[in-house]
Design a protein around this motif. Sequence first.
Motif, PDB file in Angstrom:
ATOM      1  N   VAL A 226     -19.556 -27.410  34.701  1.00 30.81           N
ATOM      2  CA  VAL A 226     -19.415 -28.566  33.798  1.00 30.81           C
ATOM      3  C   VAL A 226     -19.877 -29.839  34.496  1.00 30.81           C
ATOM      4  CG1 VAL A 226     -17.758 -29.969  32.515  1.00 30.81           C
ATOM      5  CG2 VAL A 226     -17.545 -27.471  32.518  1.00 30.81           C
ATOM      6  N   PHE A 227     -19.463 -30.001  35.745  1.00 27.72           N
ATOM      7  CA  PHE A 227     -19.865 -31.182  36.498  1.00 27.72           C
ATOM      8  C   PHE A 227     -21.383 -31.276  36.634  1.00 27.72           C
ATOM      9  CE2 PHE A 227     -21.409 -32.266  40.772  1.00 27.72           C
ATOM     10  CZ  PHE A 227     -21.226 -33.641  40.738  1.00 27.72           C
ATOM     11  N   ALA A 228     -22.042 -30.154  36.945  1.00 31.25           N
ATOM     12  CA  ALA A 228     -23.493 -30.156  37.129  1.00 31.25           C
ATOM     13  C   ALA A 228     -24.201 -30.606  35.855  1.00 31.25           C
ATOM     14  CB  ALA A 228     -23.969 -28.774  37.546  1.00 31.25           C
ATOM     15  N   VAL A 229     -23.766 -30.097  34.702  1.00 32.92           N
ATOM     16  CA  VAL A 229     -24.392 -30.477  33.435  1.00 32.92           C
ATOM     17  C   VAL A 229     -24.185 -31.954  33.141  1.00 32.92           C
ATOM     18  CG1 VAL A 229     -24.342 -30.110  30.942  1.00 32.92           C
ATOM     19  CG2 VAL A 229     -24.214 -28.143  32.488  1.00 32.92           C
ATOM     20  N   VAL A 230     -22.935 -32.421  33.314  1.00 32.31           N
ATOM     21  CA  VAL A 230     -22.629 -33.830  33.040  1.00 32.31           C
ATOM     22  C   VAL A 230     -23.397 -34.738  33.991  1.00 32.31           C
ATOM     23  CG1 VAL A 230     -20.793 -35.559  33.063  1.00 32.31           C
ATOM     24  CG2 VAL A 230     -20.378 -33.316  32.046  1.00 32.31           C
ATOM     25  N   PHE A 231     -23.451 -34.383  35.270  1.00 33.20           N
ATOM     26  CA  PHE A 231     -24.150 -35.216  36.244  1.00 33.20           C
ATOM     27  C   PHE A 231     -25.631 -35.331  35.918  1.00 33.20           C
ATOM     28  CE2 PHE A 231     -26.478 -36.102  40.089  1.00 33.20           C
ATOM     29  CZ  PHE A 231     -25.712 -37.051  40.740  1.00 33.20           C
ATOM     30  N   LEU A 232     -26.278 -34.215  35.645  1.00 31.13           N
ATOM     31  CA  LEU A 232     -27.711 -34.225  35.389  1.00 31.13           C
ATOM     32  C   LEU A 232     -28.052 -35.025  34.130  1.00 31.13           C
ATOM     33  CD1 LEU A 232     -28.572 -30.521  36.257  1.00 31.13           C
ATOM     34  CD2 LEU A 232     -28.953 -32.542  37.667  1.00 31.13           C
ATOM     35  N   ILE A 233     -27.216 -34.931  33.106  1.00 29.44           N
ATOM     36  CA  ILE A 233     -27.488 -35.660  31.858  1.00 29.44           C
ATOM     37  C   ILE A 233     -27.248 -37.158  32.036  1.00 29.44           C
ATOM     38  CG2 ILE A 233     -26.733 -35.993  29.473  1.00 29.44           C
ATOM     39  CD1 ILE A 233     -26.209 -33.006  29.320  1.00 29.44           C
ATOM     40  N   THR A 234     -26.105 -37.511  32.630  1.00 31.75           N
ATOM     41  CA  THR A 234     -25.764 -38.929  32.737  1.00 31.75           C
ATOM     42  C   THR A 234     -26.584 -39.663  33.786  1.00 31.75           C
ATOM     43  OG1 THR A 234     -23.967 -38.352  34.266  1.00 31.75           O
ATOM     44  CG2 THR A 234     -23.417 -38.567  31.927  1.00 31.75           C
ATOM     45  N   ARG A 235     -26.867 -39.008  34.921  1.00 30.40           N
ATOM     46  CA  ARG A 235     -27.534 -39.713  36.020  1.00 30.40           C
ATOM     47  C   ARG A 235     -29.054 -39.652  35.955  1.00 30.40           C
ATOM     48  NH1 ARG A 235     -23.357 -40.558  39.699  1.00 30.40           N
ATOM     49  NH2 ARG A 235     -21.441 -40.376  38.502  1.00 30.40           N
ATOM     50  N   LEU A 236     -29.615 -38.615  35.347  1.00 34.28           N
ATOM     51  CA  LEU A 236     -31.071 -38.495  35.300  1.00 34.28           C
ATOM     52  C   LEU A 236     -31.659 -38.847  33.935  1.00 34.28           C
ATOM     53  CD1 LEU A 236     -31.718 -35.229  37.358  1.00 34.28           C
ATOM     54  CD2 LEU A 236     -31.532 -37.596  38.144  1.00 34.28           C
ATOM     55  N   ILE A 237     -30.829 -38.925  32.906  1.00 38.49           N
ATOM     56  CA  ILE A 237     -31.339 -39.234  31.567  1.00 38.49           C
ATOM     57  C   ILE A 237     -30.761 -40.552  31.051  1.00 38.49           C
ATOM     58  CG2 ILE A 237     -31.482 -38.446  29.168  1.00 38.49           C
ATOM     59  CD1 ILE A 237     -31.393 -35.576  30.192  1.00 38.49           C
ATOM     60  N   ILE A 238     -29.438 -40.623  30.943  1.00 39.87           N
ATOM     61  CA  ILE A 238     -28.810 -41.802  30.342  1.00 39.87           C
ATOM     62  C   ILE A 238     -28.948 -43.024  31.251  1.00 39.87           C
ATOM     63  CG2 ILE A 238     -26.632 -42.782  29.546  1.00 39.87           C
ATOM     64  CD1 ILE A 238     -25.807 -40.023  28.630  1.00 39.87           C
ATOM     65  N   PHE A 239     -28.652 -42.861  32.535  1.00 39.69           N
ATOM     66  CA  PHE A 239     -28.670 -44.021  33.436  1.00 39.69           C
ATOM     67  C   PHE A 239     -30.033 -44.713  33.493  1.00 39.69           C
ATOM     68  CE2 PHE A 239     -29.039 -45.978  37.653  1.00 39.69           C
ATOM     69  CZ  PHE A 239     -27.942 -46.827  37.624  1.00 39.69           C
ATOM     70  N   PRO A 240     -31.135 -44.003  33.738  1.00 38.83           N
ATOM     71  CA  PRO A 240     -32.426 -44.713  33.787  1.00 38.83           C
ATOM     72  C   PRO A 240     -32.910 -45.193  32.429  1.00 38.83           C
ATOM     73  CG  PRO A 240     -32.764 -42.363  34.088  1.00 38.83           C
ATOM     74  CD  PRO A 240     -31.290 -42.568  34.101  1.00 38.83           C
ATOM     75  N   ASN A 241     -32.667 -44.413  31.366  1.00 28.20           N
ATOM     76  CA  ASN A 241     -33.210 -44.753  30.054  1.00 28.20           C
ATOM     77  C   ASN A 241     -32.377 -45.766  29.291  1.00 28.20           C
ATOM     78  OD1 ASN A 241     -35.637 -42.864  29.594  1.00 28.20           O
ATOM     79  ND2 ASN A 241     -34.060 -41.470  30.331  1.00 28.20           N
ATOM     80  N   VAL A 242     -31.147 -45.956  29.700  1.00 31.63           N
ATOM     81  CA  VAL A 242     -30.284 -46.919  29.010  1.00 31.63           C
ATOM     82  C   VAL A 242     -29.963 -48.102  29.904  1.00 31.63           C
ATOM     83  CG1 VAL A 242     -28.050 -47.274  27.884  1.00 31.63           C
ATOM     84  CG2 VAL A 242     -29.308 -45.148  27.505  1.00 31.63           C
ATOM     85  N   VAL A 243     -29.350 -47.830  31.043  1.00 32.79           N
ATOM     86  CA  VAL A 243     -28.883 -48.915  31.906  1.00 32.79           C
ATOM     87  C   VAL A 243     -30.052 -49.640  32.567  1.00 32.79           C
ATOM     88  CG1 VAL A 243     -27.473 -49.486  33.909  1.00 32.79           C
ATOM     89  CG2 VAL A 243     -26.702 -47.727  32.303  1.00 32.79           C
ATOM     90  N   ILE A 244     -30.888 -48.902  33.312  1.00 33.32           N
ATOM     91  CA  ILE A 244     -31.984 -49.551  34.026  1.00 33.32           C
ATOM     92  C   ILE A 244     -32.994 -50.151  33.051  1.00 33.32           C
ATOM     93  CG2 ILE A 244     -33.927 -49.142  35.589  1.00 33.32           C
ATOM     94  CD1 ILE A 244     -32.262 -47.188  37.112  1.00 33.32           C
ATOM     95  N   TYR A 245     -33.240 -49.472  31.945  1.00 30.85           N
ATOM     96  CA  TYR A 245     -34.212 -49.992  30.984  1.00 30.85           C
ATOM     97  C   TYR A 245     -33.773 -51.343  30.433  1.00 30.85           C
ATOM     98  CZ  TYR A 245     -37.364 -50.229  26.996  1.00 30.85           C
ATOM     99  OH  TYR A 245     -38.307 -50.630  26.091  1.00 30.85           O
ATOM    100  N   THR A 246     -32.482 -51.450  30.102  1.00 32.57           N
ATOM    101  CA  THR A 246     -32.027 -52.713  29.513  1.00 32.57           C
ATOM    102  C   THR A 246     -31.976 -53.838  30.544  1.00 32.57           C
ATOM    103  OG1 THR A 246     -30.322 -53.725  28.136  1.00 32.57           O
ATOM    104  CG2 THR A 246     -29.557 -52.289  29.876  1.00 32.57           C
ATOM    105  N   THR A 247     -31.671 -53.520  31.823  1.00 28.56           N
ATOM    106  CA  THR A 247     -31.655 -54.571  32.845  1.00 28.56           C
ATOM    107  C   THR A 247     -33.057 -55.012  33.228  1.00 28.56           C
ATOM    108  OG1 THR A 247     -31.541 -52.895  34.595  1.00 28.56           O
ATOM    109  CG2 THR A 247     -29.454 -53.809  33.808  1.00 28.56           C
ATOM    110  N   PHE A 248     -34.045 -54.113  33.124  1.00 24.58           N
ATOM    111  CA  PHE A 248     -35.416 -54.463  33.467  1.00 24.58           C
ATOM    112  C   PHE A 248     -36.130 -55.185  32.316  1.00 24.58           C
ATOM    113  CE2 PHE A 248     -35.527 -51.925  37.336  1.00 24.58           C
ATOM    114  CZ  PHE A 248     -36.483 -52.597  38.083  1.00 24.58           C
TER     115      PHE A 248
END
Length: 351
Positions: A226-248
Amino acid sequence: MRMSSFLDKWLWHHEYWLPPGITWKDMEDSDHDRYPRPRDLFISIPYAFVFIAVRYLFERLIALPLSKQMGVKEKPRKRASPKPTLEKVYTSQSTCPKENELLALSKHCDLSVQELKVWFRHRRNQDRPSISQKFCEASWRFAFYLLAFVAGLCVLLDKPWFWDQKECWKGYPQQVLLPSQYWYYMIELAFYWSLLFRVSWDVKRKCAKMLNYAGWRRSCDVLFAVFAVVFLITRLIIFPNVVIYTTFYHSMEIFQPFFGYYFFNILLMVLQLLHIFWAYLILRMVAKFIFLGKIDKDERSDDEESDGTEDEEDERMETKFASSNHNGVLNNMTNGMKGKSNERNKLPKAR
């Protein structure tokens, strides 16, 4: 006051942290509205000591009884025999002396190098935290992160910027600081201050290792998946496409770049590189789990020496020495018998 003015002039200068045209005077509190200020970072420090006290009570009154209920058992450890000279070397010079140092100690203490190695291994073993300590550390972090996650959802779910990230930048930086947001950040910051103050004593274990210490291997494997799935989705998909995109990009629709813009975005990019590295290690663990059916260790952290490693090494060494001596005796007996047989063969045969 002098320290405050010094920090305001050099560290917290408005040109560093605020968009062009905005100063800290524009961020002064009013009768009804509160705005974030640099001094809030220092207000959280006293709360860190409250966290340390709460953690002490939690580990003694909740985590330790819970470890016994979950079947956490301590492994027996061999204690190093009292030797003042070696103890002085261990505490003041080195916990793992080199070969030349061991040779000098061997002559001084009238002990073999092998005996010294065994003593130092047992002495290091005494200083390693017990399984109960590891469990208490992991359970404290698990409890806080779980409560912080639930509190974060409660604070953010009804906010428009949770669903539309462009809302984060409306009126920036003159945005009213809500009490729920203020206390959420103060509690989070105080918690990490408390970890910083205790960094020399903490055991540093993952929360999922609670199940490992209790011997719940199947539950531990399921939680890892469960941790592996959550980590890969949140850190490699959501974080760059949502957080970093909006700050940049979204932030540039409101203000021109300044020092704080580059500073925090660089930190976010460094964090993303770490996410990629950790994801690589996790995928290696997933591959081992798929092809081998088990996970040997957590590759994201340093190697951990199990409690029984030193004793097992000593037993193997003693067995090896005993086997070597036993084989030597057998070889001597065999060689002796062969020698007698050869002597008999050399005698003249009777007609």
